[in-house]
Write a protein that holds these residues in place. Structure first.
Motif, short mmCIF file in Angstrom:
data_model
loop_
_atom_site.label_atom_id
_atom_site.label_comp_id
_atom_site.label_asym_id
_atom_site.label_seq_id
_atom_site.Cartn_x
_atom_site.Cartn_y
_atom_site.Cartn_z
N GLY A 1 0.81 -1.20 0.00
CA GLY A 1 0.00 0.00 0.00
C GLY A 1 0.85 1.26 0.00
O GLY A 1 2.07 1.22 0.12
N ILE A 2 0.18 2.42 -0.09
CA ILE A 2 0.86 3.70 -0.22
C ILE A 2 1.66 4.03 1.04
O ILE A 2 2.84 4.42 0.96
CB ILE A 2 -0.15 4.83 -0.51
N TRP A 3 1.05 3.92 2.23
CA TRP A 3 1.79 4.30 3.44
C TRP A 3 2.99 3.38 3.66
O TRP A 3 4.07 3.84 4.05
CB TRP A 3 0.88 4.29 4.66
N GLU A 4 2.82 2.11 3.40
CA GLU A 4 3.94 1.17 3.52
C GLU A 4 5.06 1.56 2.56
O GLU A 4 6.25 1.49 2.91
CB GLU A 4 3.47 -0.25 3.23
N ALA A 5 4.70 2.00 1.36
CA ALA A 5 5.70 2.43 0.39
C ALA A 5 6.43 3.68 0.89
O ALA A 5 7.64 3.82 0.71
CB ALA A 5 5.03 2.72 -0.96
N MET A 6 5.69 4.60 1.51
CA MET A 6 6.31 5.80 2.06
C MET A 6 7.34 5.45 3.14
O MET A 6 8.43 6.00 3.18
CB MET A 6 5.24 6.73 2.63
N GLU A 7 6.98 4.51 4.00
CA GLU A 7 7.90 4.09 5.06
C GLU A 7 9.12 3.38 4.48
O GLU A 7 10.25 3.56 4.96
CB GLU A 7 7.17 3.19 6.04
N MET A 8 8.92 2.62 3.43
CA MET A 8 10.03 1.94 2.79
C MET A 8 11.01 2.94 2.17
O MET A 8 12.22 2.76 2.21
CB MET A 8 9.50 0.99 1.71
N LEU A 9 10.46 4.02 1.63
CA LEU A 9 11.29 5.02 0.96
C LEU A 9 12.08 5.88 1.95
O LEU A 9 12.99 6.61 1.55
CB LEU A 9 10.40 5.92 0.09
N ASP A 10 11.76 5.76 3.21
CA ASP A 10 12.34 6.65 4.22
C ASP A 10 13.84 6.49 4.38
O ASP A 10 14.48 7.29 5.05
CB ASP A 10 11.64 6.44 5.57
N THR A 11 14.40 5.47 3.77
CA THR A 11 15.85 5.26 3.87
C THR A 11 16.63 6.05 2.83
O THR A 11 17.86 6.07 2.87
CB THR A 11 16.18 3.77 3.69
N LYS B 1 10.25 22.46 1.25
CA LYS B 1 11.43 21.79 1.79
C LYS B 1 12.06 22.57 2.95
O LYS B 1 12.86 22.00 3.70
CB LYS B 1 12.46 21.59 0.68
N SER B 2 11.72 23.83 3.08
CA SER B 2 12.26 24.63 4.19
C SER B 2 11.27 24.74 5.35
O SER B 2 11.53 25.45 6.32
CB SER B 2 12.63 26.03 3.69
N ASP B 3 10.14 24.06 5.24
CA ASP B 3 9.16 24.09 6.33
C ASP B 3 9.69 23.33 7.55
O ASP B 3 10.66 22.58 7.48
CB ASP B 3 7.85 23.46 5.87
N ASP B 4 9.02 23.53 8.68
CA ASP B 4 9.40 22.82 9.90
C ASP B 4 9.24 21.32 9.71
O ASP B 4 8.37 20.87 8.93
CB ASP B 4 8.54 23.28 11.07
N PRO B 5 10.04 20.53 10.39
CA PRO B 5 9.90 19.07 10.29
C PRO B 5 8.50 18.63 10.69
O PRO B 5 7.81 19.28 11.49
CB PRO B 5 10.95 18.55 11.28
N VAL B 6 8.07 17.51 10.13
CA VAL B 6 6.74 16.99 10.42
C VAL B 6 6.87 15.70 11.23
O VAL B 6 7.92 15.06 11.26
CB VAL B 6 5.97 16.70 9.11
N ASP B 7 5.78 15.33 11.87
CA ASP B 7 5.72 14.09 12.66
C ASP B 7 4.85 13.09 11.91
O ASP B 7 3.62 13.19 11.93
CB ASP B 7 5.12 14.39 14.03
N PRO B 8 5.47 12.13 11.21
CA PRO B 8 4.67 11.19 10.42
C PRO B 8 3.59 10.46 11.22
O PRO B 8 2.47 10.27 10.72
CB PRO B 8 5.73 10.21 9.89
N GLU B 9 3.87 10.06 12.45
CA GLU B 9 2.89 9.31 13.22
C GLU B 9 1.67 10.16 13.57
O GLU B 9 0.55 9.67 13.62
CB GLU B 9 3.54 8.74 14.49
#
Length: 300
Positions: free
Chosen positions: A89-99, A272-280
């Motif tokens: 799924g999409i969210w799983e793909a996003m987490e996989m790409l996090d590396t 890209k210059s915005d504040d960091p986000v919290d994925p959870e």
């Protein structure tokens, strides 16, 4: 020497827009065409400063420009049709790409899940429609190619450009194309190359990467409208949508795509210059959004 005309592989880039996308219909332009507001006070001159970029970025583009040939692009498109690389799924793909950290990007060293969420959140704050938020959320998921056995980052990330005709001087680091054999080919080095004047982007082959890959993955596996698919397919085609290159190949049908990509680009670039986000913290909202436009499992 491999030429495009008459090859089966070229059907990927020369066929008309698939009927499935036509059935989705065009959305009202007023839903998304208003200028972005979130970036109104940002210093835009600080972005895409390639002359001052680190050596990592310059080395990446030299390799990309030398290796993205017509022959490579025909071969990789044939391989795309033959292989399902993963099912998730999409969210799983996003987490996989996090590396992955994009070697071509001079503006950020954030991981990809942060960039995707920053983009989607900027679109959401500006009150843009949900389908555009979804496009922002997934637009770089094609970078999964790097984790699926690509030849390197050079065939996954970076600005895209037309192959099969003369390389535009409006590409970044244009002199590095001298190392590409197509730059010296008697056909591919001409202004029109293998293309007809104003043939339209549907009949032009762009350098292979995450844009073209994700477009081909999602065009039949999502309910995203055509404007969202334009945003995904052409968002890295900066020589066209930012610098005005390749106008001798585009036609009136490409004006809608150009408007869509230009509306999307500020969210991709300046967030890209915005504040960091919290994925959870954001996950519940975006899982609900994902369910509206994508199946539970996508074939990658």
């Amino acid at each position: 020497m491999v030429h495009i005309a008459g090859t089966q592989a070229f059907e990927t880039v020369s066929d008309a827009v698939d009927e499935v996308n036509k059935l989705k219909g065009a959305v009202s332009k007023t839903e998304w065409s208003a200028s972005s507001a979130f970036d109104s006070e940002k210093d835009k001159t600080a972005f895409r400063q390639y002359e001052d970029a680190c050596e990592r970025v310059k080395t990446f583009y030299r390799e990309q420009h030398e290796k993205q040939t017509v022959e490579f692009n025909l071969r990789v498109r044939q391989n795309f049709k033959k292989t399902v690389r993963a099912r998730m799924g999409i969210w799983e793909a996003m987490e996989m790409l996090d590396t992955l950290v994009d070697d071509s990007d001079p503006d950020t060293s954030l991981t990809q899940i942060e960039h995707l969420l920053q983009t989607a959140e900027a679109i959401r704050r500006d009150g843009k429609p949900e389908w555009m938020q979804a496009a922002g959320l997934v637009h770089d998921l094609g970078k999964l190619l790097y984790l699926f056995g690509s030849e390197g980052q050079w065939d996954v990330v970076g600005d895209t450009f037309v192959v099969g005709c003369k390389f535009s001087e409006k590409n970044i680091y244009p002199t590095t194309f001298e190392g590409n054999p197509d730059a010296h080919d008697p056909v591919y080095s001409t202004e029109y190359g293998v293309y007809a004047p104003n043939c339209g982007l549907e009949n032009v082959m762009l350098s292979w990467g995450h844009d073209e890959y994700l477009y081909n993955v999602l065009k039949n596996q999502s309910s995203l409208p055509e404007d969202a698919l334009y945003m995904i397919r052409y968002h890295s085609f900066y020589p066209w949508h930012r610098e005005g290159a390749y106008s001798h190949l585009t036609n009136a049908a490409d004006e809608r795509a150009l408007a869509a990509v230009r509306a999307f680009n500020p969210y991709d670039l300046y967030s890209k210059s915005d504040d960091p986000v919290d994925p959870e913290k954001l996950k519940p909202y975006y899982q609900g959004l994902i369910a509206k436009f994508f199946p539970d499992v996508i074939e990658w």
